[in-house]
Design an enzyme around this catalytic site. Sequence first.
Site, short mmCIF file in Angstrom:
data_model
loop_
_atom_site.label_atom_id
_atom_site.label_comp_id
_atom_site.label_asym_id
_atom_site.label_seq_id
_atom_site.Cartn_x
_atom_site.Cartn_y
_atom_site.Cartn_z
CE1 TYR A 40 6.84 12.72 -2.85
CE2 TYR A 40 9.05 13.39 -2.46
CZ TYR A 40 7.57 13.60 -2.96
OH TYR A 40 7.34 14.63 -3.65
CE LYS A 46 15.27 15.23 -1.07
NZ LYS A 46 14.40 14.24 -1.00
CG ASP A 106 14.12 6.98 -4.53
OD1 ASP A 106 15.04 7.75 -4.50
OD2 ASP A 106 12.89 7.45 -4.38
C1 PLP Z 1 13.23 14.16 -2.31
C2 PLP Z 1 12.93 12.73 -2.84
C3 PLP Z 1 12.60 12.27 -4.18
C4 PLP Z 1 12.30 13.47 -5.07
O1 PLP Z 1 13.24 14.67 -5.11
P1 PLP Z 1 12.99 15.75 -5.86
O2 PLP Z 1 14.34 16.40 -6.12
O3 PLP Z 1 12.33 16.75 -4.72
O4 PLP Z 1 12.08 15.73 -7.05
C5 PLP Z 1 12.66 11.15 -4.65
N1 PLP Z 1 12.90 10.24 -3.68
C6 PLP Z 1 13.44 10.09 -2.48
C7 PLP Z 1 13.50 9.04 -1.60
C8 PLP Z 1 13.28 11.58 -1.84
O5 PLP Z 1 13.67 11.80 -0.67
#
Ligand code: PLP
Length: 429
Positions: free
Chosen positions: A144, A267, A239
């Site tokens: 994701y 995060k 990511d």
């Molecule tokens: C949570 C998450 C996102 C998205 O971040 P948001 O602040 O919710 O837009 C992108 N990549 C990873 C791996 C994530 O866990």
Amino acid sequence: MEFNNSILAFERAQKSIPGGVNSPVRAFKSVGLNPVFVKKAKGTTITDLDGNQYIDCLASWGPMLFGHAHERILQAISEAAVNGTSFGAPSQYETEMAELIIKMVPSIEMVRMVSSGTEATMSAIRLARGYTGREAFVKFAGNYHGHGDSFLIKAGSGAMTLGIPNSPGITKGTAKDTLMAEYNNLPSVEALFLERGSEIAAVILEPVAGNMGVVVPTKEFLQGLRDLTTKYGALLIFDEVITGFRLARGGAQEYFGILPDLTTLGKIIGGGLPVGAYGGRKEIMEMMAPVGPVYQAGTLSGNPLAMAAGIAMLTMIDETKDLYSAMERKAARLEKGILENLKIAGIKGVVNRVGSMMTLFFTESPKVTNLDEAMTSDTERYASYFKQSLESGIYLAPSQFECLFVSYAHTDEEIDRMIDANLQALIKL
Ligand SMILES: *Cc1c(COP(=O)(O)O)cnc(C)c1O
């Protein structure tokens, strides 16, 4: 446990907010319950509207490395707020934050702040396309990367839980440039490069997957991606929105010793405020406007409150010498306890863990190394397990395909309570 106030709050919210929530997984749909409305959170304790208290294992989906409402972060926010909450003009908070990130994350030489992980990944892909002059990119099933159009193809997290692999509203034109590969399967990526290598701008991945539950990459897989992208002139994007500052000061890239070209963060980096960032080599980052031609902007990017919270968070991470060893020790104890409990209760399961992130998959499969194996999990069983845990005061992620996060603030006694509650819940399944 009574949930009357949460039930009323949810009924009210549903009248004015789609599904009553501002982010789908919060609705508890995949565990078939009413969501618990939070009144407050301090340290590792969440208190709901009915006064029930829980040991928090969700950590706001990752950010709360030191627990909720930490004094130093609160102080940083309130000190900053007195001097204004947004300027739309540069402030030194932003430079200080950038310098901290560059100091801590090995591959980042320059960084741009945004307001969410989604913005970070969208911008990183645009930058990779601008830099390479190519349009396609490779993503892995079950990973994701936020809710940007081009990522919502076989995406993990809420998109997967709700069974929306391809959300309506995403055009075929957009989807055709997202090439899908299988996690931990290097040949699936090699095949894409053999066929379309000159069109691929980037490979993006979660360097430890957290959004199909925790799935650990092999070192060979990560190294193979590094070699392949270099060979074909594509960028490797880690990511690290979850793994950044969680697995090590320098994230998964430090943990595995493999450096990407671009990194996305979110995060933890905001200390609980809305922050994201993307960064990498100077020569790539200087493609961004106003130096270069690739455009990306944000009215609230680098917001002083968010920067103050982020600076406090990163400074604490930098100063807490036993941070990662302590979290590793606690998480390992929890893992061991859960594995013993599975045996006692006679329940089949797989526990995947790296550092302070872990998932208990209710599956008969001997291992979970990709999305297909994760999908063998019994989600109804997870729903019962979640409900039992909640009622014994443990707040887990409301989906099988998410992580449990151990924080530095969890005490040994709380880990014991978690192990105990886990056993009670498993026995009742
Ligand atoms: C949570 C998450 C996102 C998205 O971040 P948001 O602040 O919710 O837009 C992108 N990549 C990873 C791996 C994530 O866990």
